[in-house]
Design an enzyme around this catalytic site. Structure first.
Site, PDB file in Angstrom:
ATOM      1  N   GLU A 171       0.932  -1.353  -0.164  1.00  0.00           N
ATOM      2  CA  GLU A 171      -0.001  -0.278   0.054  1.00  0.00           C
ATOM      3  C   GLU A 171       0.760   1.312   0.036  1.00  0.00           C
ATOM      4  O   GLU A 171       0.633   2.225   0.846  1.00  0.00           O
ATOM      5  CB  GLU A 171      -1.052   0.083   1.265  1.00  0.00           C
ATOM      6  CG  GLU A 171      -1.672  -1.277   1.196  1.00  0.00           C
ATOM      7  CD  GLU A 171      -2.592  -1.292   2.383  1.00  0.00           C
ATOM      8  OE1 GLU A 171      -2.783  -0.244   3.447  1.00  0.00           O
ATOM      9  OE2 GLU A 171      -3.443  -2.169   2.704  1.00  0.00           O
ATOM     10  N   GLU A 276      -5.896 -11.150  -1.390  1.00  0.00           N
ATOM     11  CA  GLU A 276      -6.739 -10.955   0.064  1.00  0.00           C
ATOM     12  C   GLU A 276      -8.290 -11.161  -0.484  1.00  0.00           C
ATOM     13  O   GLU A 276      -9.028  -9.998   0.132  1.00  0.00           O
ATOM     14  CB  GLU A 276      -6.280  -9.809   0.789  1.00  0.00           C
ATOM     15  CG  GLU A 276      -4.911  -9.495   0.968  1.00  0.00           C
ATOM     16  CD  GLU A 276      -4.435  -8.492   1.564  1.00  0.00           C
ATOM     17  OE1 GLU A 276      -5.385  -7.689   2.315  1.00  0.00           O
ATOM     18  OE2 GLU A 276      -3.041  -8.116   1.796  1.00  0.00           O
TER      19      GLU A 276
HETATM   20  C1  XIL Z   1      -5.775  -7.084   8.496  1.00  0.00           C
HETATM   21  C2  XIL Z   1      -6.030  -8.387   9.342  1.00  0.00           C
HETATM   22  O1  XIL Z   1      -7.095  -9.257   8.490  1.00  0.00           O
HETATM   23  C3  XIL Z   1      -6.698  -8.185  10.531  1.00  0.00           C
HETATM   24  O2  XIL Z   1      -6.638  -9.070  11.470  1.00  0.00           O
HETATM   25  C4  XIL Z   1      -5.949  -6.798  11.354  1.00  0.00           C
HETATM   26  O3  XIL Z   1      -6.398  -6.504  12.572  1.00  0.00           O
HETATM   27  C5  XIL Z   1      -5.888  -5.652  10.303  1.00  0.00           C
HETATM   28  O4  XIL Z   1      -5.198  -6.380   9.178  1.00  0.00           O
HETATM   29  N1  XIL Z   1      -4.932  -5.166   3.810  1.00  0.00           N
HETATM   30  C6  XIL Z   1      -3.707  -5.882   4.456  1.00  0.00           C
HETATM   31  C7  XIL Z   1      -3.736  -6.998   5.346  1.00  0.00           C
HETATM   32  O5  XIL Z   1      -2.721  -5.803   3.653  1.00  0.00           O
HETATM   33  O6  XIL Z   1      -2.725  -7.395   6.148  1.00  0.00           O
HETATM   34  C8  XIL Z   1      -4.867  -6.456   6.360  1.00  0.00           C
HETATM   35  O7  XIL Z   1      -5.164  -7.471   7.235  1.00  0.00           O
HETATM   36  C9  XIL Z   1      -6.285  -6.237   5.615  1.00  0.00           C
HETATM   37  C10 XIL Z   1      -5.986  -5.053   4.736  1.00  0.00           C
END
Ligand code: XIL
Length: 391
Positions: A171, A276
Site C-alpha cells: 500500500e 486477499e
Molecule cells: C488485516 C487483518 O486481517 C486483521 O486481523 C488486522 O486487524 C488488520 O489487518 N490489507 C492488508 C492486510 O494488507 O494485512 C490486512 O489484514 C487487511 C487489509
C-alpha cells in the site's frame, strides 16, 4: 446379422442413456460419494493457478483443528494474516519474536504449501519505535534505511529457502497515484521502495518479490504501480508480481475494471495475483471502498442486517460474484499466478470488524461451521471448463 446390428445399436443407445443419466445425477449430487467426490479447490485449479488462504493465530497454533483440516484439504498456498507484520516480529527494536511465524512456516513446509510472507514494509501495523529516535523525534533518513534493512535482512534471512515469496511493500500509493505520505516516504523518499526490494533480494535471492495494494482499479493508482514496475525493471531490480488485495463487495469493483487491472499489470511484465480476496455482503458505509485499515465508521443496526443469516438471494449474488472473479482469472491464466482468500471461514473474517466493528458478515468460502458454501462446488465446476494454459 441384421438382428445382431440391431442389438448392438440398442446396447449403444442404452449405454449413452446410462451416461446421460449418470452425468445428470452427478451434476445434481445424487450418486454415491465415492463416484462423485468433489475435487478439492486446489486440485481443481492445479496447473492453472495457486489457491491460497490467510492463516490466523488459532490455525497456526493448531487450536482450531477444524479450520486446519480445511486449509490442508483445499489450499496449496498460505500467507500469515498478522504474525509476520513488523509489530509482531519486532515489537521493540532488536527484540525479534519469531514464535508464531516459525510455526506458520513449519506448517506450510510440512504440508508442501507455497508460503508467502506478509508484509515487510507497510505504514500500518508497524511499531512506532521504528520511526522515532531517543530524542522522541523522527529518525534521520540514514537511520530509517538502516532499521528497514536490519528488519528485512533478519526476517527474510531467517526464512531463506523456506518462505517462497514476500509481499515486500504494501500500500505505497494513494488512489490518485501519488505516493502515500507514510513515515517511510517522508523520511526516506520514494527510494524506500526499491531499497526494500533490494534488501529482500540480497537476503534471499531465490524468493519471489511482490508489490501489494488495494483499489488497483483506480486508474491513477494502477498507472503509478505500472510506473514503479518499469522503473524497477529498468534499474535491474527484482519484482515478480503485483498483488491486488481483493477486499470487495457485491457491487465493487466492476468486473471490467478488475479484468483491465489484470491485463495492464500483466502487460507491464509481472505476474498478477489476487492476494486477499473476500466479498462482503453487508452494506458498505463509504463510497471509496479501498482497504485502509484505519478507516472506521460507527455501528448502527441497519448497517448490520443479516445477524441471523443471509437470504438466499444475497447468497446467490455472492456466488455469482466469486464465479465472475474466478472466471476472469481463468481467462488470464497466462498472467494470474494465485488467488488467495483472506481467511477460511466467515466467523474469522476481519470484515466482521472492518470498517465497522461488531457486524455479521459472510465474505468467505466456508460458513461459520467450516462447511463449504455452494460456491465451492461451483468454483470447482468452473475450473473444469478451462483447459490448463500451456504457457
Ligand atoms: C488485516 C487483518 O486481517 C486483521 O486481523 C488486522 O486487524 C488488520 O489487518 N490489507 C492488508 C492486510 O494488507 O494485512 C490486512 O489484514 C487487511 C487489509
Amino acid at each position: 446379422m441384421l438382428k445382431k446390428q440391431r442389438i448392438m445399436s440398442l446396447k449403444k443407445h442404452l449405454y449413452c442413456l446410462y451416461l446421460v443419466v449418470f452425468a445428470a445425477l452427478s451434476w445434481a449430487g445424487c450418486t454415491s460419494p465415492e463416484t462423485t467426490a468433489m475435487p478439492t479447490l486446489k486440485d481443481a485449479y492445479a496447473g492453472k493457478f495457486r489457491i491460497g488462504t490467510a492463516m490466523n493465530t488459532d490455525q497456526i497454533t493448531g487450536t482450531d483443528a477444524a479450520s486446519v483440516a480445511v486449509i490442508k484439504e483445499h489450499f496449496n498456498s498460505i500467507v500469515a494474516e498478522n504474525c509476520m507484520k513488523s509489530e509482531i516480529l519486532q515489537p521493540r527494536e532488536g527484540k525479534f519474536d519469531f514464535t508464531l511465524s516459525d510455526q506458520f512456516v513449519e506448517f506450510g513446509t510440512a504440508n508442501q504449501q507455497f508460503i508467502v510472507g506478509h508484509t515487510l514494509v507497510w505504514h500500518s501495523q508497524t511499531p512506532s519505535w521504528f520511526f522515532v529516535g531517543e530524542d522522541g523525534r523522527d529518525v534521520s533518513r540514514e537511520e530509517l534505511i538502516a532499521r528497514m534493512k536490519h528488519h528485512i535482512t533478519t526476517v527474510v534471512g531467517r526464512y531463506k529457502g523456506k518462505v517462497h515469496a514476500w509481499d515486500v511493500v504494501n500500500e505505497a500509493f494513494e488512489d490518485d497515484g501519488s505516493y502515500r505520505k507514510t513515515k517511510f516516504f517522508t523520511i526516506i523518499g520514494k527510494e524506500y521502495i526499491p531499497l526494500a526490494f533490494e534488501f529482500a533480494r540480497t537476503a534471499d535471492p531465490n524468493a519471489e518479490l511482490y508489490y501489494n495494494d488495494y483499489s488497483m482499479y483506480h486508474e491513477g493508482k494502477r498507472k503509478a504501480v505500472i510506473r514503479l514496475i518499469e522503473e524497477m525493471k529498468s534499474a535491474g531490480l527484482r519484482i515478480d508480481a503485483v498483488g491486488m488485495h481483493g477486499h470487495y463487495t457485491l457491487a465493487y469493483p466492476s468486473l471490467n475494471s478488475f479484468a483491465q487491472s489484470i491485463q495492464q499489470l500483466g502487460a507491464a511484465g509481472v505476474q498478477v495475483m489476487v492476494t486477499e480476496l473476500d466479498i462482503s455482503v453487508i452494506p458498505s458505509p463509504y463510497e471509496m471502498q479501498g482497504a485502509e485499515i484505519s478507516t472506521r465508521f460507527s455501528y448502527t443496526p441497519e448497517k448490520d442486517p443479516y445477524t441471523e443469516g443471509i437470504p438466499d438471494s444475497i447468497a446467490k449474488l455472492q456466488t455469482d460474484r466469486y464465479k465472475d472473479f474466478f472466471k476472469v482469472c481463468l481467462q488470464h491464466q497466462d498472467v494470474v499466478s494465485r488467488i488467495t482468500v483472506w481467511g477460511v471461514n466467515d466467523l474469522q473474517s476481519w470484515r466482521n470488524d472492518w470498517p465497522i466493528k461488531g457486524r455479521t458478515d459472510y465474505p468467505l468460502l466456508f460458513d461459520r461451521k467450516n462447511q463449504p458454501k455452494p460456491v465451492m462446488e461451483e468454483l470447482v465446476r468452473l475450473a473444469s471448463q478451462y483447459t490448463v494454459n500451456p504457457g
